[in-house]
Structures are given as C-alpha cells and as structure tokens.
Design a protein around this motif. Sequence first.
Motif: not given
Ligand code: SF4
Length: 610
Positions: A481, A288, A76, A181, A290-292, A284-285, A236, A483, A73
């Motif tokens: 990130c 990453c 960003k 995003r 664990m794309t949310c 997601g980003c 998740w 998260l 992650s």
């Molecule tokens: S958990 Fe979600 S907000 Fe965080 S980097 Fe991954 S996709 Fe982006």
Amino acid sequence: MYGWTGRFLRINLNKRKAVAEKFEASFCRSFLGGRGFAVKILWDELKLGVDPLSSDNKLVFAAGPLTGFALPSSGKLVVAAKSPLTGGYGDGNVGSHVAVQMRKAGYDAVIVEGIAEAPTVLLVEDESVEFLDGKDVWGLNSFEAEKNLRGLYGPASGILLIGQGGENLVKFANVVCQEGRAGGRPGMGAVMGSKNLKAVVIVGSSDLSPAYPKEMQELGSDGYREVMTKPSFAFWKRQGTMMTVEWSQEHSVLPTCNYSEGVFDKAEAIGGFAMEKIKTSNRGCPMCNMTCGNVVRGCDKKESELDYENVVMLGSNIGLGDLRQVAALNRAADEFGLDTISLGNVLGFAMEASEKGLIKEKVSWGAFKSTKALIGDIALRRGLGDMLAEGVQSVAEKLGHDSNRWAMHVKGLEVSAYDCHTTPGMALAYSTSSIGAHHKDAWVISWEVKTGREGYGVEKVNKVIDLQRLRAGVFECLTVCRLPWIEVGFELDWYLRFLHAATGLELNWNNLYAVADRVFNLTRAFWVRESGENWTSEMDVPPARWFEEPITKGRFKGAKLDRGKYREMLQAYYMRRGWDERGIPRKSTLKVLRLDDVAKQLQKHVKLLD
Ligand code: SF4
C-alpha cells in the motif's frame, strides 16, 4: 530464488484443471510482481479483440515479492483482466487475506481461464485445488456469501468474491472481501461473474522464506514502529482519507452534482469531523497497522466502511449531504459488489440526465430512498438500472444530445473523486493513467494545489511522470500500500531495504524505475494494440465539461481548463515518455526498455515511429 515463490497457479474452469507453473528469475527482475506480472501475462496470452466477458479473457490475481511478509501494509494483491468497461487493460488492487494466503500456499499469482459450467467456488489449499459447487452462495450478497464461506473454511482463510453486481455482469462490478475491502474498478467483478466464479478461497500453510530472515524480522518491527511514530499517524487513525473531504472543499476540487461544481453546500456534514462523531471502529487490510477503514452505522443500522472516495461519490457528487444516508448507500454498493466511484459517477450522470429530460424516470439530486432503490436496480439489471449498469460512456452514447460532454470518464472509466476545472495536472494524471480516469497512478493534486494550480508547464508534466513511476509502477508491482508513504511520510528507502531482505537483490531506484517504465509502456501497448489505427491522442483528453463549463461557486468561480494549453501539456508529456504525437510508444523507447518483442507485435496493428 528468494522473495518470489517462483510459481503461478493456472486454473482452467472449462476443464476443471489446475497446474502449477514455474517461472524464471529473469521474469521477476523484469516485471517485479502485481501489475507487472498481470500485464505481461495478459499481453502474452490474450488474443487481440477478445470479448472481455468470454471464456477467452483471463483473470489474474498477482502479488509482489514483499506480499505476506510481516512488513507495513503488505497484504494486497492486484486483480487484472481485459476490462469489459473500457475494452482496455483493467486492474485494481485490493487488501485481502487472499494476498497473504496465496503466497503462503506457494504462488505469486493465480491465472483463471475459461468459464465454469455452473456457479463455482475455487478452493486452493496449498497443492490441492477443488472446484466446489457454488450454487448455495450464488445470488447471495457479498457479506452473506463471505460469512457462509468463512464459516466453512475458518477465520484465517483468504476469500475474494463477487456480489450480485458481478453475477449480473455490471460493467463496474468489483471484487470484494472482508466487509468493505474492494478493488478492480474496471469491471473485474464482472469478469469473475462471467466465469461463473463466485469466490476464490485460499488457505496456505508454508512460511515465506526471505533471503535474510533476521534482517527481515528486524526491518519489519522497525518499520511498523516507524509508521506509528510519525506525527500525522494519530490523526490518520482518527480520520484516514476522510480528512480529504474538507481539504477538497477548501480547494474547490470536491466533485459536486456530476462534477459541475468544486464546492458543496453540505460538505461539512459529510466530512472527516462529522464522520468522527459517528465512528465506531477501524477496519483495514491484513499486515497493516494504519488501518484506514472508518466503520460507522448507516441510517439502515448496518455497518459501513467509509473513506474519501466512497463518501464523495455517493455524497456531494449526487447532492446528498447526510452521512448516515451516504453510509447506507455505500453499504449497499459493497453488498452488491459495485465500485462506489463509478457508481456515484453514473448516478450523478443519471440525475443530470433526468433534470434535463433526457430520461423519463425521475432521479433527483440527493434523494436517498430512490437512489438506494436504483442501486439495487443497477446490480440486478432492472429497468433504468440495466442501462446504467453499462457505465457512463455507454449510457451517454445511447442518450445522445450533448450528454457525452458531461459524461465524466476517460477511455470509458468513470472519473474518480477530484474535480479538475482548476487542476490541469490532475486532469493529465487522470487522462494518462493505465486504466482510465483513476487517481491511483498519480495523485498529483495536493502538490499542484500547493505549487500553482494554474500552470500547464513542463514541471507539472515531470511531476505526473515521477508519480506514475512510483505509484503506477513501483507500488502497483510490489503490491504494498502506498498510503504509509503518502499519508504519514514513511520514507521510500525502507522499500529498498525490505526488497533486499526479501530477495537478496541489491536493487536501487534506477532499477525500480526501469521496471516501472517497462510496465507503464506495456499497459499502453495493450491499449494501443486493441485500438489499432483508431488510437489517437483524443484518448488522453479529459471530459469536455472541464473545458467548456466554468464552475459557478467558490473562490475559483468562472474557472475552467484551457483546451489549447492542455494539448500542449499532453504533447510535452508524450515527448518525455518517448511516445509519438499520437501517444504511442516509439520503437526506440520500447527497445531501451527491452520490449523489442512488444514493438514487433504492436507494429502488426499500428505504424510505430522510430
Ligand atoms: S492504509 Fe488502508 S488501504 Fe492501505 S493497507 Fe492499510 S488499511 Fe489497507
């Protein structure tokens, strides 16, 4: 120097000039990256009282020393400027290929100055910078414009852009990318629009060189694997932050009808399990695993990326309990490049104002069609939309009566998606956040609900500050990130190991907290400098509604915040921060943080206590 590229790219749109500037290693150690770099640049370079939408404001895109490495992650960046919505420091983080490409092009930050004569697309390809004619994409929504630019510059290019909201200087317009995003709640899109800058496209071709390449490679693979082995990872991936809808309803903190209640009759219909039934994929980003972003099709048949904040603010907070309709409103907001949190807050306020007869237009709770039309009016500044485009604080000032008591903002930034009638700690977190009422600096509410929501004691103050150090400080400066840590329990010490491999520095938590405190105090100094002697502790008090109007539904029926106890808690917070009774950093605090020059500057505008 490893980890950092050691260079900023400074763009002057008036002169169509680009210069790469080197910076010192000591700057990196003091401010780390992301928010730290941004606030330092804005503090040093902005004149006091600058109009945020003028040529003199600067827009900073800044990454951290881990950005772009193959680490969990890490895709960003922070986008920052003086905010047109609040008049204070404004920023937001956004997951984007621009973060990765900017670093591969050899820059830790891009600083944009001036105003272009005509709509412009900025194209950065390593050392080459071009100011392209942007008239073909100006006026297009963000999805259309990105598709157009991606067709020209390829799928790997980093593209950050604005929709019509930013072009029309909507005060809560954000910057957007990759079909969903978004970041920069306090009007970073409007600042970009004021500069006639439709998009920034970056393509970089160099590999980032860490201090210890082998260690970095192994840590990256181990880190990604570790995230995936966490017990909560599978759930998740199914729901992402959408699971919070049911949690908020259960705990009576779900913003409902302009934060008048903490429970919503139709919460189940807009919750995580309802979303799962219509979900088609995850987005997601970059970097990453664990794309949310939960992709669904809205009632308009278009794809829309749902998460907790956008669903709640465009759902329960405006009395709308149909998830496909919520998805369509969210898609419209993303196309126009409007921040969904502020938008849902402003819409809820307008619905209440209409119900109370303060505006002549009929804006009804939960009315999908008219709300969708109103979103367009806000983005294009038509009729009532033009007034709402200024943000909830400004609208309340215009409407008068008692509307400032239920205009839900702190320092001009609309409150995000947690009601605080029953959670004083979260109210403190909102009120002392670096940008106004946003949850990202200290999401204390889940701890507070578990450990005793009724308290106003010092342990709550300490928890808010501990979280601000980590979230507002370390994560916002590293621009990774948060998260993975919060949501699946990825242990914090991984980040020390990552930093060692990237930079070669043996940093410990005390080093990072010192940076976090320095950056937090500098953002506070920015706000205070702008306000001068007008600054008071009232700036750190949440909206009157939470103190004056108890909730009428759910298991906390009758609950509201206690103003006297809140003020005591705020003073305890100031004391622990080393601030005076007004919430202004003391000289001694700034000195310990090696911000003596900031103290010197600040006392030209306001009396500083020792
Ligand atoms: S958990 Fe979600 S907000 Fe965080 S980097 Fe991954 S996709 Fe982006």
